[in-house]
Write a protein that holds these residues in place. Structure first.
Motif, mmCIF file in Angstrom:
data_model
loop_
_atom_site.group_PDB
_atom_site.id
_atom_site.type_symbol
_atom_site.label_atom_id
_atom_site.label_comp_id
_atom_site.label_asym_id
_atom_site.label_seq_id
_atom_site.Cartn_x
_atom_site.Cartn_y
_atom_site.Cartn_z
ATOM 1 N N LEU A 303 -52.404 -40.932 -37.622
ATOM 2 C CA LEU A 303 -52.714 -39.656 -38.643
ATOM 3 C C LEU A 303 -53.930 -39.054 -37.832
ATOM 4 N N MET A 304 -54.636 -39.406 -37.241
ATOM 5 C CA MET A 304 -55.865 -38.654 -36.565
ATOM 6 C C MET A 304 -55.101 -37.801 -35.530
ATOM 7 N N ARG A 305 -54.302 -38.370 -34.725
ATOM 8 C CA ARG A 305 -53.494 -37.537 -33.478
ATOM 9 C C ARG A 305 -52.958 -36.264 -34.159
ATOM 10 N N GLU A 306 -52.286 -36.611 -35.208
ATOM 11 C CA GLU A 306 -51.400 -35.160 -35.935
ATOM 12 C C GLU A 306 -52.441 -34.407 -36.638
ATOM 13 N N ASN A 307 -53.602 -34.912 -37.209
ATOM 14 C CA ASN A 307 -54.701 -33.937 -37.598
ATOM 15 C C ASN A 307 -55.447 -32.986 -36.600
ATOM 16 N N ALA A 308 -55.699 -33.822 -35.708
ATOM 17 C CA ALA A 308 -56.342 -33.227 -34.462
ATOM 18 C C ALA A 308 -55.361 -32.140 -33.997
ATOM 19 N N ALA A 309 -54.260 -32.305 -33.847
ATOM 20 C CA ALA A 309 -53.484 -31.190 -33.189
ATOM 21 C C ALA A 309 -53.097 -30.151 -34.264
ATOM 22 N N LYS A 310 -53.191 -30.216 -35.550
ATOM 23 C CA LYS A 310 -53.285 -29.215 -36.347
ATOM 24 C C LYS A 310 -54.571 -28.457 -36.176
ATOM 25 N N ALA A 311 -55.823 -29.232 -36.080
ATOM 26 C CA ALA A 311 -57.134 -28.488 -35.858
ATOM 27 C C ALA A 311 -57.175 -27.715 -34.639
ATOM 28 N N ARG A 312 -56.671 -28.282 -33.627
ATOM 29 C CA ARG A 312 -56.565 -27.656 -32.247
ATOM 30 C C ARG A 312 -55.773 -26.325 -32.375
ATOM 31 N N ALA A 313 -54.591 -26.247 -32.995
ATOM 32 C CA ALA A 313 -53.837 -25.092 -33.231
ATOM 33 C C ALA A 313 -54.708 -23.862 -33.679
ATOM 34 N N VAL A 314 -55.441 -24.119 -34.794
ATOM 35 C CA VAL A 314 -56.103 -23.023 -35.338
ATOM 36 C C VAL A 314 -57.563 -22.783 -34.242
ATOM 37 N N ALA A 315 -58.103 -23.927 -33.881
ATOM 38 C CA ALA A 315 -59.210 -23.640 -33.217
ATOM 39 C C ALA A 315 -59.158 -23.089 -31.811
ATOM 40 N N GLU A 316 -58.078 -23.126 -31.198
ATOM 41 C CA GLU A 316 -57.931 -22.699 -29.749
ATOM 42 C C GLU A 316 -57.540 -21.325 -29.828
ATOM 43 N N GLN A 317 -56.848 -21.068 -30.890
ATOM 44 C CA GLN A 317 -56.503 -19.568 -30.990
ATOM 45 C C GLN A 317 -57.808 -18.673 -31.191
ATOM 46 N N THR A 318 -58.724 -19.040 -32.063
ATOM 47 C CA THR A 318 -59.854 -18.574 -32.377
ATOM 48 C C THR A 318 -60.740 -18.520 -30.930
ATOM 49 N N LEU A 319 -60.899 -19.565 -30.357
ATOM 50 C CA LEU A 319 -61.512 -19.637 -29.110
ATOM 51 C C LEU A 319 -61.075 -18.755 -28.147
ATOM 52 N N GLN A 320 -59.809 -18.706 -27.796
ATOM 53 C CA GLN A 320 -59.146 -17.810 -26.806
ATOM 54 C C GLN A 320 -59.485 -16.293 -27.318
ATOM 55 N N LYS A 321 -59.566 -16.056 -28.498
ATOM 56 C CA LYS A 321 -60.250 -14.622 -29.008
ATOM 57 C C LYS A 321 -61.643 -14.458 -28.490
ATOM 58 N N ALA A 322 -62.384 -15.365 -28.643
ATOM 59 C CA ALA A 322 -63.669 -15.122 -28.230
ATOM 60 C C ALA A 322 -63.905 -15.262 -26.801
ATOM 61 N N ARG A 323 -63.141 -15.877 -25.852
ATOM 62 C CA ARG A 323 -63.271 -15.855 -24.490
ATOM 63 C C ARG A 323 -62.727 -14.607 -24.091
ATOM 64 N N ASP A 324 -61.764 -13.818 -24.678
ATOM 65 C CA ASP A 324 -61.080 -12.651 -24.299
ATOM 66 C C ASP A 324 -62.342 -11.442 -24.540
ATOM 67 N N ALA A 325 -62.833 -11.577 -25.769
ATOM 68 C CA ALA A 325 -63.826 -10.527 -26.135
ATOM 69 C C ALA A 325 -65.067 -10.839 -25.193
ATOM 70 N N MET A 326 -65.171 -11.771 -24.600
ATOM 71 C CA MET A 326 -66.425 -12.037 -23.652
ATOM 72 C C MET A 326 -66.217 -11.630 -22.239
ATOM 73 N N GLY A 327 -64.990 -11.462 -22.017
ATOM 74 C CA GLY A 327 -64.866 -11.125 -20.717
ATOM 75 C C GLY A 327 -64.252 -12.026 -19.555
ATOM 76 N N PHE A 328 -63.870 -13.247 -20.367
ATOM 77 C CA PHE A 328 -63.301 -14.405 -19.132
ATOM 78 C C PHE A 328 -61.998 -14.111 -18.827
ATOM 79 N N LEU A 329 -61.683 -14.483 -17.663
ATOM 80 C CA LEU A 329 -60.161 -14.383 -17.062
ATOM 81 C C LEU A 329 -59.301 -15.307 -17.958
ATOM 82 N N PRO A 330 -58.228 -14.864 -18.365
ATOM 83 C CA PRO A 330 -57.322 -16.160 -19.253
ATOM 84 C C PRO A 330 -56.841 -17.258 -18.007
ATOM 85 N N PRO A 331 -56.674 -18.202 -18.501
ATOM 86 C CA PRO A 331 -56.326 -19.412 -17.740
ATOM 87 C C PRO A 331 -55.012 -19.222 -17.034
#
Length: 331
Positions: A303-331
């Motif tokens: 259950l922890m793994r499943e819920n962490a995956a759900k959280a990561r799907a949302v969090a990483e999308q937001t983080l990538q927007k922040a990276r892009d906005a600040m000028g970091f090259l995409p991985p």
């Protein structure tokens, strides 16, 4: 229509007690279908003060199971462990670079905790409100349910989000503090003028959600009372009477008027066993479900793994927007 999203953080430090349940968790469970809920067990916040590593692991597992046992449904919420989502610490670092020192220095809770820890105060204790802002903003919530004592931290979060958006473009939703109407304020069993707290040095000041029936009866038997016969609400001179009646009202499901009439002529010797039985009956199904979940570690970790995956799907999308906005090259 989409449900409004909320984010709540919970530290895995100490054991949950009856005040936590009656004052907050019970209300979260009752209202969970109204929102899209993210509940984060903030183990990285816990280490701003020294922790025993094995105890931290055990408390994190226990808290995850106990919140489910209290009635949080994974149909209506994502319950996850903060350290299982690396985006939290990366976004916190990005926010650290744009947050003025004087914003962090004005945090009242830092000043209070610094007085207690003295020279042992860590940089993490100073900067954890910035990590808290990252915890929140990663999930773009509309509301952050908090107590009045956390309002200053939510305002800092809002300031950081505005500053980021002003500099780099609109990335973050500006969340609102959700200060719910005052719920049950459960006080210490040893002092009716102080809130029940897991940091109180006396174990007899509180009832833990996992206390066995004999322990509960012993704590209620020893709890502070007065010498007046008849038990009544709302007497400023009798804070313990008001507190114990409130606990009985909430655990029995009876109205305030019903409890007042039932207990008006009682002595403490008659009331205390009644109160203990009511608390035991309230906690029994929670403890039973907790034992079921804890007896199958593989299921719990799944259950922890499943819920962490759900959280990561949302969090990483937001983080990538922040990276892009600040000028970091995409991985």
């Amino acid at each position: 229509m989409a449900k409004p999203r909320t984010l709540s953080g919970i530290q895995p430090s100490g054991e949950l007690h009856l005040g936590n349940y009656l004052g907050a968790i019970k209300n979260w469970v009752a209202e969970q279908e109204r929102y899209e809920n993210f509940f984060c067990i903030v183990d990285q916040h816990a280490i701003t003060v020294p922790q025993d590593p094995e105890l931290l692991r055990e408390r994190t597992r226990s808290l995850f199971a106990l919140y489910l046992a209290c009635g949080l449904s994974l149909e209506h919420c994502v319950l996850f462990v903060q350290s299982h989502v690396p985006a939290h610490t990366e976004l916190a670092w990005l926010f650290t670079t744009i947050t003025p020192m004087n914003w962090a220095e004005r945090m009242i809770q830092y000043k209070e905790k610094k007085e207690k820890q003295g020279e042992e105060t860590s940089v993490g204790l100073f900067s954890y409100p910035i990590l808290q802002a990252a915890d929140i903003l990663l999930y773009q919530p509309k509301y952050v349910p908090v107590g009045e004592d956390q309002r200053q931290h939510i305002e800092l979060c809002r300031d950081i989000a505005r500053r980021f958006n002003d500099r780099f473009g609109e990335v973050f939703v500006i969340p609102e503090a959700l200060i719910r109407p005052q719920g049950a304020r459960i006080m210490s069993l040893t002092d009716g003028t102080r809130k029940m707290s897991k940091s109180d040095p006396s174990d007899f000041s509180r009832i833990h959600l996992l206390d066995d029936p004999d322990t509960i009866r012993k704590k209620i038997q020893k709890c502070k009372t007065d010498s007046i016969r008849g038990i009544a609400f709302d007497d400023p001179a009798r804070p313990e009477a008001h507190n114990l009646l409130t606990i009985y009202m909430l655990t029995s499901g009876k109205s305030k008027e019903e409890v007042a009439a039932e207990c008006a002529e009682m002595g403490w010797g008659q009331f205390k066993p009644l109160l203990a039985d009511s608390i035991i009956a309230t906690l029994e199904p929670i403890q039973k479900r907790y034992r079921e979940l804890s007896s199958d570690p593989d299921y719990l970790h799944g259950l922890m793994r499943e819920n962490a995956a759900k959280a990561r799907a949302v969090a990483e999308q937001t983080l990538q927007k922040a990276r892009d906005a600040m000028g970091f090259l995409p991985p």
